[in-house]
Design a protein around this motif. Structure first.
Motif, short mmCIF file in Angstrom:
data_model
loop_
_atom_site.label_atom_id
_atom_site.label_comp_id
_atom_site.label_asym_id
_atom_site.label_seq_id
_atom_site.Cartn_x
_atom_site.Cartn_y
_atom_site.Cartn_z
N UNK A 88 -10.65 -4.37 -5.23
CA UNK A 88 -11.89 -3.75 -5.70
C UNK A 88 -13.11 -4.59 -5.31
N UNK A 89 -12.94 -5.90 -5.24
CA UNK A 89 -14.06 -6.80 -4.96
C UNK A 89 -14.10 -7.30 -3.52
N UNK A 90 -13.00 -7.11 -2.77
CA UNK A 90 -12.87 -7.80 -1.49
C UNK A 90 -13.40 -7.06 -0.29
N UNK A 91 -13.71 -5.78 -0.40
CA UNK A 91 -14.22 -5.04 0.74
C UNK A 91 -13.13 -4.70 1.75
N UNK A 92 -13.54 -4.39 2.97
CA UNK A 92 -12.60 -3.92 3.99
C UNK A 92 -11.54 -4.94 4.34
N UNK A 93 -11.85 -6.24 4.22
CA UNK A 93 -10.88 -7.28 4.58
C UNK A 93 -9.68 -7.30 3.65
N UNK A 94 -9.78 -6.63 2.49
CA UNK A 94 -8.67 -6.62 1.53
C UNK A 94 -7.79 -5.38 1.67
N UNK A 95 -7.98 -4.59 2.73
CA UNK A 95 -7.20 -3.35 2.88
C UNK A 95 -5.71 -3.62 2.96
N UNK A 96 -5.31 -4.75 3.56
CA UNK A 96 -3.89 -5.07 3.71
C UNK A 96 -3.37 -6.01 2.64
N UNK A 97 -4.15 -6.25 1.58
CA UNK A 97 -3.74 -7.23 0.57
C UNK A 97 -2.47 -6.81 -0.15
N UNK A 98 -2.36 -5.52 -0.50
CA UNK A 98 -1.15 -5.05 -1.19
C UNK A 98 0.08 -5.24 -0.31
N UNK A 99 -0.03 -4.88 0.97
CA UNK A 99 1.09 -5.07 1.90
C UNK A 99 1.47 -6.54 2.01
N UNK A 100 0.47 -7.39 2.21
CA UNK A 100 0.74 -8.82 2.38
C UNK A 100 1.39 -9.42 1.14
N UNK A 101 0.91 -9.03 -0.04
CA UNK A 101 1.45 -9.58 -1.28
C UNK A 101 2.86 -9.09 -1.55
N UNK A 102 3.09 -7.79 -1.35
CA UNK A 102 4.42 -7.24 -1.60
C UNK A 102 5.43 -7.81 -0.61
N UNK A 103 5.05 -7.91 0.66
CA UNK A 103 5.98 -8.47 1.64
C UNK A 103 6.24 -9.94 1.35
N UNK A 104 5.21 -10.68 0.96
CA UNK A 104 5.40 -12.08 0.58
C UNK A 104 6.36 -12.18 -0.60
N UNK A 105 6.22 -11.26 -1.57
CA UNK A 105 7.12 -11.27 -2.72
C UNK A 105 8.56 -11.00 -2.30
#
Length: 366
Positions: A88-105
């Protein structure tokens, strides 16, 4: 005297969540100087350790395999909250954050926690023993949901880029929820015995601990304190997240490293609890924690973030790149070969840890 000693030993588990929430209230929305970031980080770590303790109290009360679900769902709540707030706060650069976090998990649980658990269990008793039926079912579910949610978006053509279209995202989210529900029902009701700890001789252990379970009152108190600790973890992590993001950028690391930091943070309770269980010859409990957390991370996080895209200002990018798909495929293959015999040596633990190391190296130097 004994009661007083126990009370004094457990007091930190009560004080830390309360103090962490007070610190959260005092620092919310404030730009933190360096010394305050250090203080918040210390209380954040303390809140994580308190969450581990209270989750283990509840797990001891309800028994296995229900206890493993408590911590898995708890850390997933943290993960979802962090992802949504940062997107919500990160803008366009955070579009892949969910993917990166879930794959890291997935990589941390299926290689890091599994590898550590097998290594600790096999070094202590030469061979780590677990139930292949339950562990195999969990791994198959994780592999299926990871493939549907993280691999398919790279190859779909309805939407440009590694993204799902709205109907495809709805299907992936619904499939993840249904499979997670089936997994929980299998683990806790229909085939509960597949997920119970087994001894080195292969005998199923109904009671994973020799100590008497806590009273219902103590378990309820731990439930409340667990919720308080999780609130503190989410809030304090949100407070230090700008420092994390600026530190990642200053170090010249790719933005996906933020997802790894989030996953490492929220999976710390699982890792500590799993290693403790393996040290007590409860490797099955460790694998329940690892694979259950991976399943919860995908099966609950993806639907939650998909729902949040209704109001989030950024698109949701889920598709993995080529190198990550190779690592995921290796993880599934190696995990299958590890699970099938129902027994593991330090070699299997080392192989899984090597895959985690490869993932971290490629994350730092893609």
């Amino acid at each position: 005297m004994i009661a007083g000693l126990r009370s004094s030993l457990l007091r930190w588990n009560v004080a830390l969540p309360v103090l962490a929430v007070v610190l959260l209230a005092l620092t919310w929305g404030v730009a933190l100087p360096v010394w305050l970031v250090v203080l918040v980080s210390c209380f954040l770590a303390g809140a994580v350790l308190a969450a581990v303790h209270h989750a283990e109290v509840i797990a001891h009360r309800v028994g296995e395999p229900f206890g493993s679900l408590v911590l898995a769902v708890a850390v997933t709540v943290i993960e979802v909250a962090l992802i949504v707030t940062l997107m919500a706060d990160g803008g366009a650069k955070s579009a892949g954050l969910a993917r990166d976090t879930v794959f890291a998990a997935v990589m941390i649980t299926c290689n890091g926690i599994v590898g550590l658990s097998l290594l600790v269990g096999s070094l202590k008793r030469r061979v780590a023993v677990f139930n292949a039926e339950g562990t195999g079912a969990a791994l198959a579910t994780v592999a299926t949901v990871a493939g549907l949610s993280l691999v398919l978006p790279t190859f779909t053509t309805s939407t440009p880029g590694p993204r799902f279209s709205a109907p495809q995202l709805a299907f992936a989210a619904l499939a993840a929820l249904i499979l997670y529900g089936l997994f929980v029902a299998t683990q806790t009701v229909r085939h509960r015995d597949y997920f119970l700890p087994v001894t080195s001789s292969g005998e199923v252990v109904e009671g994973a601990d020799h100590a008497d379970p806590p009273t219902a009152r103590a378990a309820l108190a731990s439930l409340g304190l667990l919720a308080l600790a999780l609130i503190a973890v989410v809030g304090l992590a949100k407070a230090v997240s700008p420092t994390i993001e600026s530190g990642v950028a200053a170090a010249g690391l790719p933005s996906s490293a933020v997802g790894i930091v989030i996953a490492l943070l929220v999976l710390l309770p699982e890792t500590l609890a799993a290693v403790r269980a393996a040290h007590r010859d409860r490797v099955q409990t460790s694998l329940n924690l690892a694979l259950g957390s991976a399943m919860a991370s995908i099966g609950l996080t993806i639907p939650a973030v998909a729902l949040a895209t209704v109001w989030l200002p950024v698109p949701l990018v889920l598709g993995l790149g080529a190198s990550h798909m190779v690592l995921l495929a290796l993880t599934v293959v190696v995990g299958t070969l590890t699970v099938v015999p129902g027994r593991a040596t330090p070699l299997q633990g080392g192989v899984h840890l090597a895959l985690l190391a490869a993932y971290i190296v490629l994350a730092v130097s893609p």
